[in-house]
Design a protein around this motif. Structure first.
Motif, PDB file in Angstrom:
ATOM      1  N   THR A   1       0.831  -1.208   0.000  1.00 32.14           N
ATOM      2  CA  THR A   1       0.000   0.000   0.000  1.00 32.14           C
ATOM      3  C   THR A   1       0.863   1.254   0.000  1.00 32.14           C
ATOM      4  O   THR A   1       0.790   2.074  -0.895  1.00 32.14           O
ATOM      5  CB  THR A   1      -0.947  -0.004   1.207  1.00 32.14           C
ATOM      6  OG1 THR A   1      -0.184  -0.248   2.396  1.00 32.14           O
ATOM      7  CG2 THR A   1      -1.989  -1.104   1.065  1.00 32.14           C
ATOM      8  N   GLN A   2       1.707   1.393   1.014  1.00 28.08           N
ATOM      9  CA  GLN A   2       2.655   2.506   1.058  1.00 28.08           C
ATOM     10  C   GLN A   2       3.779   2.184   2.025  1.00 28.08           C
ATOM     11  O   GLN A   2       3.548   1.583   3.070  1.00 28.08           O
ATOM     12  CB  GLN A   2       1.946   3.794   1.514  1.00 28.08           C
ATOM     13  CG  GLN A   2       1.271   3.681   2.869  1.00 28.08           C
ATOM     14  CD  GLN A   2       0.639   4.989   3.306  1.00 28.08           C
ATOM     15  OE1 GLN A   2       0.814   6.005   2.653  1.00 28.08           O
ATOM     16  NE2 GLN A   2      -0.083   4.969   4.403  1.00 28.08           N
ATOM     17  N   GLY A   3       4.991   2.572   1.671  1.00 25.79           N
ATOM     18  CA  GLY A   3       6.133   2.330   2.541  1.00 25.79           C
ATOM     19  C   GLY A   3       6.257   0.888   2.967  1.00 25.79           C
ATOM     20  O   GLY A   3       6.352  -0.026   2.153  1.00 25.79           O
ATOM     21  N   LEU A   4       6.215   0.678   4.274  1.00 21.23           N
ATOM     22  CA  LEU A   4       6.352  -0.667   4.840  1.00 21.23           C
ATOM     23  C   LEU A   4       5.007  -1.353   5.037  1.00 21.23           C
ATOM     24  O   LEU A   4       4.959  -2.486   5.506  1.00 21.23           O
ATOM     25  CB  LEU A   4       7.074  -0.583   6.195  1.00 21.23           C
ATOM     26  CG  LEU A   4       8.510  -0.031   6.168  1.00 21.23           C
ATOM     27  CD1 LEU A   4       9.039   0.121   7.596  1.00 21.23           C
ATOM     28  CD2 LEU A   4       9.426  -0.927   5.348  1.00 21.23           C
ATOM     29  N   GLU A   5       3.923  -0.682   4.665  1.00 19.91           N
ATOM     30  CA  GLU A   5       2.596  -1.262   4.883  1.00 19.91           C
ATOM     31  C   GLU A   5       2.245  -2.264   3.791  1.00 19.91           C
ATOM     32  O   GLU A   5       2.471  -2.024   2.608  1.00 19.91           O
ATOM     33  CB  GLU A   5       1.540  -0.157   4.929  1.00 19.91           C
ATOM     34  CG  GLU A   5       0.165  -0.658   5.362  1.00 19.91           C
ATOM     35  CD  GLU A   5      -0.854   0.464   5.446  1.00 19.91           C
ATOM     36  OE1 GLU A   5      -0.994   1.058   6.532  1.00 19.91           O
ATOM     37  OE2 GLU A   5      -1.496   0.756   4.406  1.00 19.91           O
ATOM     38  N   ARG A   6       1.683  -3.393   4.200  1.00 17.01           N
ATOM     39  CA  ARG A   6       1.246  -4.438   3.277  1.00 17.01           C
ATOM     40  C   ARG A   6      -0.204  -4.791   3.576  1.00 17.01           C
ATOM     41  O   ARG A   6      -0.684  -4.644   4.700  1.00 17.01           O
ATOM     42  CB  ARG A   6       2.106  -5.700   3.429  1.00 17.01           C
ATOM     43  CG  ARG A   6       3.591  -5.485   3.199  1.00 17.01           C
ATOM     44  CD  ARG A   6       3.929  -5.211   1.744  1.00 17.01           C
ATOM     45  NE  ARG A   6       5.360  -5.095   1.544  1.00 17.01           N
ATOM     46  CZ  ARG A   6       6.042  -3.964   1.660  1.00 17.01           C
ATOM     47  NH1 ARG A   6       5.396  -2.827   1.983  1.00 17.01           N
ATOM     48  NH2 ARG A   6       7.340  -3.922   1.456  1.00 17.01           N
ATOM     49  N   ARG A   7      -0.887  -5.283   2.527  1.00 19.12           N
ATOM     50  CA  ARG A   7      -2.257  -5.731   2.699  1.00 19.12           C
ATOM     51  C   ARG A   7      -2.413  -7.102   2.073  1.00 19.12           C
ATOM     52  O   ARG A   7      -2.119  -7.290   0.883  1.00 19.12           O
ATOM     53  CB  ARG A   7      -3.245  -4.758   2.064  1.00 19.12           C
ATOM     54  CG  ARG A   7      -4.715  -5.192   2.252  1.00 19.12           C
ATOM     55  CD  ARG A   7      -5.671  -4.230   1.548  1.00 19.12           C
ATOM     56  NE  ARG A   7      -5.591  -2.911   2.147  1.00 19.12           N
ATOM     57  CZ  ARG A   7      -5.569  -1.768   1.449  1.00 19.12           C
ATOM     58  NH1 ARG A   7      -5.602  -1.813   0.127  1.00 19.12           N
ATOM     59  NH2 ARG A   7      -5.501  -0.619   2.066  1.00 19.12           N
ATOM     60  N   LEU A   8      -2.826  -8.050   2.891  1.00 16.84           N
ATOM     61  CA  LEU A   8      -3.132  -9.381   2.395  1.00 16.84           C
ATOM     62  C   LEU A   8      -4.644  -9.507   2.218  1.00 16.84           C
ATOM     63  O   LEU A   8      -5.407  -9.139   3.113  1.00 16.84           O
ATOM     64  CB  LEU A   8      -2.676 -10.456   3.397  1.00 16.84           C
ATOM     65  CG  LEU A   8      -1.174 -10.692   3.591  1.00 16.84           C
ATOM     66  CD1 LEU A   8      -0.968 -11.810   4.592  1.00 16.84           C
ATOM     67  CD2 LEU A   8      -0.509 -11.041   2.279  1.00 16.84           C
ATOM     68  N   THR A   9      -5.043  -9.996   1.058  1.00 12.49           N
ATOM     69  CA  THR A   9      -6.449 -10.336   0.846  1.00 12.49           C
ATOM     70  C   THR A   9      -6.529 -11.853   0.820  1.00 12.49           C
ATOM     71  O   THR A   9      -5.890 -12.504  -0.011  1.00 12.49           O
ATOM     72  CB  THR A   9      -6.983  -9.745  -0.462  1.00 12.49           C
ATOM     73  OG1 THR A   9      -6.838  -8.312  -0.417  1.00 12.49           O
ATOM     74  CG2 THR A   9      -8.456 -10.078  -0.641  1.00 12.49           C
ATOM     75  N   ILE A  10      -7.302 -12.399   1.743  1.00 13.07           N
ATOM     76  CA  ILE A  10      -7.350 -13.853   1.926  1.00 13.07           C
ATOM     77  C   ILE A  10      -8.793 -14.329   1.796  1.00 13.07           C
ATOM     78  O   ILE A  10      -9.711 -13.721   2.343  1.00 13.07           O
ATOM     79  CB  ILE A  10      -6.790 -14.246   3.300  1.00 13.07           C
ATOM     80  CG1 ILE A  10      -5.337 -13.773   3.439  1.00 13.07           C
ATOM     81  CG2 ILE A  10      -6.877 -15.754   3.530  1.00 13.07           C
ATOM     82  CD1 ILE A  10      -4.734 -13.989   4.813  1.00 13.07           C
ATOM     83  N   SER A  11      -8.950 -15.422   1.074  1.00 10.33           N
ATOM     84  CA  SER A  11     -10.275 -16.015   0.889  1.00 10.33           C
ATOM     85  C   SER A  11     -10.258 -17.444   1.424  1.00 10.33           C
ATOM     86  O   SER A  11      -9.407 -18.249   1.052  1.00 10.33           O
ATOM     87  CB  SER A  11     -10.666 -16.018  -0.591  1.00 10.33           C
ATOM     88  OG  SER A  11     -11.935 -16.608  -0.781  1.00 10.33           O
ATOM     89  N   VAL A  12     -11.206 -17.757   2.327  1.00  8.30           N
ATOM     90  CA  VAL A  12     -11.313 -19.086   2.929  1.00  8.30           C
ATOM     91  C   VAL A  12     -12.603 -19.728   2.429  1.00  8.30           C
ATOM     92  O   VAL A  12     -13.677 -19.122   2.530  1.00  8.30           O
ATOM     93  CB  VAL A  12     -11.325 -18.995   4.468  1.00  8.30           C
ATOM     94  CG1 VAL A  12     -11.385 -20.392   5.084  1.00  8.30           C
ATOM     95  CG2 VAL A  12     -10.104 -18.242   4.970  1.00  8.30           C
TER      96      VAL A  12
END
Length: 435
Positions: free
Chosen positions: A8-19
């Motif tokens: 997303t920005q800098g050190l930020e991450r976003r995981l999208t997970i589907s179960v």
């Protein structure tokens, strides 16, 4: 489980997970089945409540609970699979959480930065060359004497080190101000308790003297209405006392627990303590130079989550110090801004030293741990007891191992750095603020 990773920005991450829906639904049904065996509902016998009633009453809350647990488990599985190193806890947002549908959620978090060490050989250090001299020891004895000094009333002009009993009334722009008035106030000249200039102006006064002095409040004074303001104080001196130092003799030595050997034994013990403190101060001096050089040569992004954690640690430490002075119930919540700069520095240091340890495969040196424990124990009456206490306390031992590993990293950096020996005095090292 399906996973996608987004920066997303800098050190930020976003995981999208589907179960898959079936995995979630099965857990929800099992949880509801367990509830049906224990819940008592009017009109039904225990264990005989229809599934539809249990679903209606508990279905929504149970699904939320199960979804939270599944999100946490699958997040852990995802970061392991994707080889991601999170810094701090994630925040979860469920995008889809309905019966018969896949549980889809987002986990937002920060990661540790990639650290690449450079210019270690350019770090410059001036290592102090210093020893405890007889003059230093004599000066320390004067300090010890002052700790047990008494006071004798006199009529002469006052000088630095004297104690005065006085009245004062302060005015700004001709008006008295809150906190600017006192009667029978005791003040030791040179202690620095008053605003700059106050003690200097009354030095030389004697019993019975009355005088009006002018001083200026500092620009950073805590009271907004007095910052930078010129003030007048009416002074009346009622009593002056001069310090009387005790004789340095066998009785004086006993005040410090030395029952045999008198003054010479006390000098030996005091010098040993001074040398131990000096060794630690020199080590700290070199370490600070190394750390400053390391920070100057290596920029590193820092996760906000780690800074927030460090702020909390510093805030708690500050609160613990204040608890000895104030009722904990009256302690204010100290603002994060008070600690942010220090917290950021500590996080940067931790990341850089961690990289030094990792890249160079440094391992804890047991001899170093033993040396640190022995040094800490030497300040106590029974060092052996302290050593045994560490040996039997896993948490304390782990803390000391961490300290040892950090010292090893610092020593590694010192070996790489440009080191110049520089002569210094005991006072230079132990009282750098005075210098």
């Amino acid at each position: 489980m399906q996973v996608s990773v987004e920066t997303t920005q800098g050190l930020e991450r976003r995981l999208t997970i589907s179960v898959p829906a079936e995995k979630v639904d099965v857990e929800v049904k099992n949880r509801l089945r367990q509830i049906s065996k224990t819940q008592r509902i009017n009109g039904f016998r225990p264990g005989k409540v229809p599934p539809s009633v249990i679903q209606k009453r508990y279905g929504k809350s149970v699904r939320q609970e199960v979804a939270g647990e599944i999100m946490q488990r699958n997040f852990v599985d995802a970061i392991v699979a994707e080889k991601i190193n999170p810094a701090g806890r994630p925040s979860f947002v469920a995008k889809s959480n309905e019966d018969g549908k896949a549980l889809e959620f987002e986990a937002t978090f920060e990661v540790y930065p990639e650290v690449e060490l450079k210019d270690l050989e350019k770090i410059a250090i001036e290592r102090p060359q210093v020893e405890v001299t007889d003059a230093d020891l004599d000066e320390m004895f004067v300090t010890l004497q002052k700790q047990h000094q008494t006071w004798k009333e006199n009529k002469r002009k006052t000088k630095k080190g004297d104690k005065l009993t006085l009245d004062f009334v302060g005015r700004v722009d001709g008006e008295e101000f809150e906190g600017g008035k006192a009667e029978g106030f005791e003040l030791e000249l040179g202690a620095g308790r008053m605003i700059p200039g106050f003690e200097t102006e009354i030095t030389g006064m004697k019993v019975g003297d009355e005088q009006t002095i002018k001083v200026t409040f500092p620009d950073d004074y805590h009271a907004e209405n007095l910052k930078g303001k010129e003030a007048e104080f009416d002074i009346v001196i009622h009593k002056t006392e001069g310090p009387v130092l005790p004789e340095v003799d066998d009785e004086f030595a006993k005040l410090f627990g030395v029952e045999e050997g008198g003054v010479e034994a006390l000098r030996t013990e005091v010098k040993k303590n001074m040398e131990r403190e000096l060794t630690q101060a020199v080590k700290a001096n070199v370490k600070n130079q190394v750390i400053d050089g390391l920070l100057a040569a290596n920029e590193v992004d820092i996760p906000k989550a780690l800074v927030a954690q460090e702020v909390d640690v510093l805030r708690q430490q500050a609160m613990q110090r204040f608890q000895g002075q104030m009722d904990p119930k009256n302690l204010p919540q100290l603002p994060a801004e008070m600690f942010t700069e220090q917290a950021e520095r500590r996080v940067k240091i931790g990341l850089l030293l961690g990289e030094v340890i990792k890249v160079n495969e440094l391992k804890v040196n047991d001899s170093k741990v033993d040396e640190l424990i022995a040094t800490a124990a030497s300040a106590y009456e029974d060092p052996k007891e302290v050593v045994e206490y560490y040996a039997n306390n896993k948490e304390l031992m782990q803390q000391m191992q961490n300290v040892a590993l950090e010292e090893q990293a610092v020593e590694f950096l010192v070996e790489k750095a440009k080191v110049k020996e520089k002569k210094a005095s005991f006072s230079d090292i132990m009282n750098p603020e005075a210098k």
